[in-house]
Design an enzyme around this catalytic site. Structure first.
Site, short mmCIF file in Angstrom:
data_model
loop_
_atom_site.label_atom_id
_atom_site.label_comp_id
_atom_site.label_asym_id
_atom_site.label_seq_id
_atom_site.Cartn_x
_atom_site.Cartn_y
_atom_site.Cartn_z
N PHE A 233 0.84 -1.23 0.01
CA PHE A 233 0.04 0.24 0.00
C PHE A 233 0.82 1.36 0.12
O PHE A 233 0.83 2.17 -1.07
CB PHE A 233 -1.02 -0.12 1.16
CG PHE A 233 -1.61 1.22 1.44
CD1 PHE A 233 -2.23 1.90 0.38
CD2 PHE A 233 -1.61 1.65 2.79
CE1 PHE A 233 -3.05 3.15 0.83
CE2 PHE A 233 -2.10 2.94 3.03
CZ PHE A 233 -2.95 3.65 2.24
N TYR B 46 5.06 -6.93 17.25
CA TYR B 46 5.28 -6.25 16.47
C TYR B 46 6.06 -5.14 16.70
O TYR B 46 7.16 -4.78 16.08
CB TYR B 46 4.02 -5.63 15.76
CG TYR B 46 4.04 -4.77 14.57
CD1 TYR B 46 4.99 -5.09 13.47
CD2 TYR B 46 3.13 -3.79 14.40
CE1 TYR B 46 5.02 -4.17 12.33
CE2 TYR B 46 3.18 -2.96 13.51
CZ TYR B 46 4.15 -3.06 12.34
OH TYR B 46 4.15 -2.08 11.31
#
Ligand code: UDP
Length: 301
Positions: free
Chosen positions: A12, A150
């Site tokens: 993206f 993460y």
């Protein structure tokens, strides 16, 4: 004209950045895997005479060594991203986000090439401050909650990149992306804006997790990509970390109401417990707002 490598360049943000670099006259090599949903990002770039797209894994060391030949600037965006993916597979997150960054930094040293590391607002964890600046502490939850894998993996990347700058003078810039939205973003990694829009277009309900009072700021991908491009071209940015994103706070409930108002006022909003959405060991970040003063002072906008 410079030769650039954009890892995750079919993703993206990567596809928007690649388009900007091509527009600026650079030669761009994109490395990306075939993750679902990315075909349309690739299609938006395909056929450009100064673009080479290599389909492969960021975990393939030999491919990285091959692609880094003659490269003057690396934009390292390839990563396991999205809260849903990360919560589902924390081992994949760590393997994808840590080792390849180290290999790329080593390869970058050989030519002293400029290096942009895409990091994330997740590194602040659940810091209770209203607004986060780059010198703030990182507040992670326990390792039994996979979400924090993460942010931790990206924090290690940042330590590595800063160490390469300090030890070897590698011109590294770190960008911490806050929530980014815009054309071609897909909802299946969990991203809230395309999910709400898709749910509303299907007739609803829109699924707001928890009470919807959690706060995010949504930056437009075109502006985010331009920040990345300009930071790499700014010598004083080397060795520095920058928050990148909008600083306008929006509650998730407000976001849902905005989507309903624009798509169809008949669509209902449903409130779903976090545990139902992400599993029993999930923990959300309630408020995420950047201080973008450093970015503004450096870029002038
Ligand atoms: N969210 C939601 N419904 C969805 C997806 C996300 O209410 O279908 C919420 C989520 O709990 C979070 C916010 O929207 O508080 C932003 O989620 P996203 O995954 O887009 O980004 P992040 O959590 O990384 O900020």
């Amino acid at each position: 004209m410079a030769r650039c490598l954009v890892t995750g360049g079919a993703g993206f943000i990567g596809s928007h950045l690649t388009a900007l670099l091509l527009e600026a006259g650079h030669e761009v090599v994109v490395l990306d895997n075939r993750a679902p949903g990315q075909a349309r990002n690739r299609a938006s770039l395909e056929g450009h005479p100064r673009l080479t797209v290599r389909i492969g894994s960021i975990t393939d060391q030999f491919l990285l060594a091959d692609l880094m030949r003659g490269v003057e600037a690396v934009y390292h965006l390839a990563a396991a991203v999205g809260v849903k993916l990360v919560a589902d597979d924390p081992a994949l997150t760590i393997e994808t986000n840590i080792y390849p960054t180290e290999w790329l930094l080593k390869l970058a040293l050989q030519t002293n090439c400029r290096f942009f590391l895409a990091s994330t607002s997740e590194v602040y964890g659940k810091n209770p401050k209203e607004c986060w600046d780059e010198s703030d502490d990182l507040f992670f939850g326990p390792t039994s909650r996979p979400r924090w894998a993460y942010g931790c993996s990206k924090a290690i990347d940042e330590f590595l990149a800063l160490a390469y700058h300090k030890k070897f003078g590698l011109p590294v810039v770190i960008g911490r992306f806050f929530n980014v939205v815009g054309p071609r973003q897909v909802g299946h990694y969990g991203m809230v804006v395309p999910r709400f829009v898709e749910q509303a277009l299907r007739g609803g309900p829109i699924q707001v997790y928890d009470d919807g009072q959690q706060v995010r700021c949504f930056g437009h991908v075109a502006e985010v990509a331009r920040c990345v491009q300009q930071l790499v071209d700014t010598p004083t940015a080397a060795g520095e970390i920058f928050n990148i994103g909008s600083d306008t706070p929006v509650t998730i409930r407000q976001l849902a109401e905005e989507v309903v108002a624009r798509v169809d006022p008949q669509v209902e909003i449903a409130y779903v417990p976090y545990q139902q959405a992400y599993g029993a060991d999930f923990e959300d970040v309630r408020r995420r707002v950047p201080d973008v003063g450093k970015l503004k002072r450096t870029l002038g906008w």
